[in-house]
Design an enzyme around this catalytic site. Structure first.
Site, mmCIF file in Angstrom:
data_model
loop_
_atom_site.group_PDB
_atom_site.id
_atom_site.type_symbol
_atom_site.label_atom_id
_atom_site.label_comp_id
_atom_site.label_asym_id
_atom_site.label_seq_id
_atom_site.Cartn_x
_atom_site.Cartn_y
_atom_site.Cartn_z
ATOM 1 N N ILE A 12 -41.454 26.459 22.777
ATOM 2 C CA ILE A 12 -40.150 25.798 22.913
ATOM 3 C C ILE A 12 -40.278 24.279 22.950
ATOM 4 O O ILE A 12 -39.295 23.576 23.151
ATOM 5 C CB ILE A 12 -39.397 26.282 24.170
ATOM 6 N N LEU A 14 -41.469 20.565 24.450
ATOM 7 C CA LEU A 14 -41.433 20.002 25.805
ATOM 8 C C LEU A 14 -40.015 20.021 26.348
ATOM 9 O O LEU A 14 -39.326 19.007 26.440
ATOM 10 C CB LEU A 14 -41.996 18.582 25.816
ATOM 11 N N HIS A 15 -39.567 21.209 26.671
ATOM 12 C CA HIS A 15 -38.254 21.416 27.275
ATOM 13 C C HIS A 15 -38.443 22.223 28.544
ATOM 14 O O HIS A 15 -39.345 23.055 28.630
ATOM 15 C CB HIS A 15 -37.310 22.154 26.309
ATOM 16 N N ALA A 16 -37.605 21.977 29.507
ATOM 17 C CA ALA A 16 -37.567 22.714 30.768
ATOM 18 C C ALA A 16 -38.948 22.854 31.403
ATOM 19 O O ALA A 16 -39.537 21.874 31.812
ATOM 20 C CB ALA A 16 -36.880 24.058 30.576
ATOM 21 N N ARG A 17 -39.449 24.074 31.467
ATOM 22 C CA ARG A 17 -40.667 24.340 32.223
ATOM 23 C C ARG A 17 -41.895 23.616 31.667
ATOM 24 O O ARG A 17 -42.669 23.027 32.411
ATOM 25 C CB ARG A 17 -40.916 25.840 32.274
#
Length: 97
Positions: A12, A14-17
């Site tokens: 995904i 470098l998003h969220a977690r």
């Protein structure tokens, strides 16, 4: 400026977690690290908002850096290089830990 190339491995990007894991690792180094795309502007890698806003997607080539003038006297070139190598490994991991 010392720089280290890396490729974002998380599916995904470098998003969220994945971004949170990376930013935490950067913060733990105590270094003023920046991250940028090949022809992009450097952003503060200690800022979750800045990292997520730049849209570093899966497979994106990025460059990590530390401006020499931003280093403290007790931070050595070898220590900076070691930290950048470790951060590169975090970015290239295929899963957000």
């Amino acid at each position: 400026m010392p720089e280290q190339r890396a490729v974002v491995g998380a599916e995904i990007g470098l998003h969220a977690r994945a971004a949170a894991v990376f930013v935490r690792a950067v913060t733990d180094t105590g270094l003023p690290v920046t991250i940028r795309k090949k022809d992009g502007r450097p952003v503060d890698a200690r800022s979750l908002l800045e990292v997520m806003t730049e849209d570093f997607g899966h497979g994106c080539e990025v460059f990590l850096g530390v401006a020499p003038e931003a280093l403290r006297d007790d931070q050595t070139a070898a220590g900076v290089r070691s930290a950048l190598n470790a951060l590169s490994a975090v970015l290239e991991a295929t899963e957000a830990r």
